[in-house]
Design a protein around this motif. Structure first.
Motif, PDB file in Angstrom:
ATOM      1  N   GLU A 139      -3.470  29.238  -6.821  1.00  0.00           N
ATOM      2  CA  GLU A 139      -3.451  27.979  -6.064  1.00  0.00           C
ATOM      3  C   GLU A 139      -3.460  26.739  -6.966  1.00  0.00           C
ATOM      4  O   GLU A 139      -3.259  25.633  -6.511  1.00  0.00           O
ATOM      5  CB  GLU A 139      -4.616  27.924  -5.071  1.00  0.00           C
ATOM      6  N   ASN A 140      -3.674  26.927  -8.265  1.00  0.00           N
ATOM      7  CA  ASN A 140      -3.678  25.816  -9.216  1.00  0.00           C
ATOM      8  C   ASN A 140      -2.231  25.419  -9.513  1.00  0.00           C
ATOM      9  O   ASN A 140      -1.492  26.156 -10.144  1.00  0.00           O
ATOM     10  CB  ASN A 140      -4.403  26.245 -10.497  1.00  0.00           C
ATOM     11  N   ASP A 141      -1.826  24.239  -9.072  1.00  0.00           N
ATOM     12  CA  ASP A 141      -0.452  23.770  -9.267  1.00  0.00           C
ATOM     13  C   ASP A 141      -0.341  23.004 -10.583  1.00  0.00           C
ATOM     14  O   ASP A 141      -0.040  21.811 -10.605  1.00  0.00           O
ATOM     15  CB  ASP A 141      -0.030  22.906  -8.086  1.00  0.00           C
ATOM     16  N   ILE A 142      -0.587  23.701 -11.674  1.00  0.00           N
ATOM     17  CA  ILE A 142      -0.590  23.070 -12.989  1.00  0.00           C
ATOM     18  C   ILE A 142       0.821  22.683 -13.431  1.00  0.00           C
ATOM     19  O   ILE A 142       1.000  21.729 -14.186  1.00  0.00           O
ATOM     20  CB  ILE A 142      -1.293  23.973 -14.032  1.00  0.00           C
ATOM     21  N   VAL A 143       1.842  23.389 -12.947  1.00  0.00           N
ATOM     22  CA  VAL A 143       3.220  23.104 -13.362  1.00  0.00           C
ATOM     23  C   VAL A 143       3.621  21.690 -12.969  1.00  0.00           C
ATOM     24  O   VAL A 143       4.194  20.953 -13.777  1.00  0.00           O
ATOM     25  CB  VAL A 143       4.203  24.145 -12.796  1.00  0.00           C
ATOM     26  N   SER A 144       3.319  21.272 -11.749  1.00  0.00           N
ATOM     27  CA  SER A 144       3.716  19.916 -11.326  1.00  0.00           C
ATOM     28  C   SER A 144       2.976  18.851 -12.134  1.00  0.00           C
ATOM     29  O   SER A 144       3.556  17.821 -12.486  1.00  0.00           O
ATOM     30  CB  SER A 144       3.506  19.723  -9.830  1.00  0.00           C
ATOM     31  N   LEU A 145       1.713  19.090 -12.458  1.00  0.00           N
ATOM     32  CA  LEU A 145       0.960  18.129 -13.263  1.00  0.00           C
ATOM     33  C   LEU A 145       1.552  18.024 -14.671  1.00  0.00           C
ATOM     34  O   LEU A 145       1.783  16.919 -15.179  1.00  0.00           O
ATOM     35  CB  LEU A 145      -0.508  18.527 -13.340  1.00  0.00           C
ATOM     36  N   ILE A 146       1.813  19.174 -15.291  1.00  0.00           N
ATOM     37  CA  ILE A 146       2.403  19.151 -16.640  1.00  0.00           C
ATOM     38  C   ILE A 146       3.777  18.510 -16.594  1.00  0.00           C
ATOM     39  O   ILE A 146       4.134  17.712 -17.461  1.00  0.00           O
ATOM     40  CB  ILE A 146       2.456  20.572 -17.238  1.00  0.00           C
TER      41      ILE A 146
END
Length: 165
Positions: A139-146
């Protein structure tokens, strides 16, 4: 008129692999270790003491691997992604965010069952063209943040991608 916006979520993000990733990676070895301990614990079994000794050695190896996994840190900053790993000998890898060119998410069957994923970052960095962030919660949407930070840094440095289609 300059329409550049500050980086959203300006703070550093620190990620660690979930402990469930250890079970996913080491499940066969854990099963062999448990079977060896059970076999070695049964009296009058041939080579029972040897099975118990080998299993204890495997248990130490598993403890070392678990400690190594728990010491991994991924820090996503404003301009860099820092990867730290190692137990006795620490290694720190710095990847400039503007060098990241692509993202991939992968989930093995076991990762799907545990709600984890591996995020792969592909970059033009010579020392680490691919960096895998393992054991990240699904559930951690780290791709969009990066990705937002990558785009911000590319605009800031005036780096544009030229494609030939």
């Amino acid at each position: 008129m300059n329409t550049s916006h500050p980086i959203p979520n300006d703070r550093n993000i620190v990620l660690r692999p979930h402990a469930g990733q250890f079970v996913i990676d080491e499940l066969p070895l854990m099963a062999i270790c448990a079977a060896g301990l059970v076999y070695g614990g049964i009296e009058d079994m041939p080579l029972g003491a040897m099975a118990a000794a080998v299993s204890l050695f495997l248990l130490l190896a598993l403890a070392y691997r678990f400690a190594c996994l728990r010491r991994i840190r991924y820090r996503v900053g404003r301009e860099q992604l820092v990867s730290e790993h190692g137990l006795f000998c620490r290694k720190v890898n710095y990847m400039e965010l503007y060098r990241i060119i692509d993202f991939q998410e992968h989930q093995s069957l076991m990762q799907q069952l545990c709600g984890l994923k591996t995020v792969s970052l592909l970059s033009t960095d010579r020392s680490s063209p691919r960096l895998d962030l393992i054991g990240i919660r699904h559930e951690n949407d780290i791709v969009s943040l990066i990705r937002e930070r990558v785009e911000y840094n590319k605009r800031k440095k005036g780096i544009y991608e030229i494609t030939n289609h």
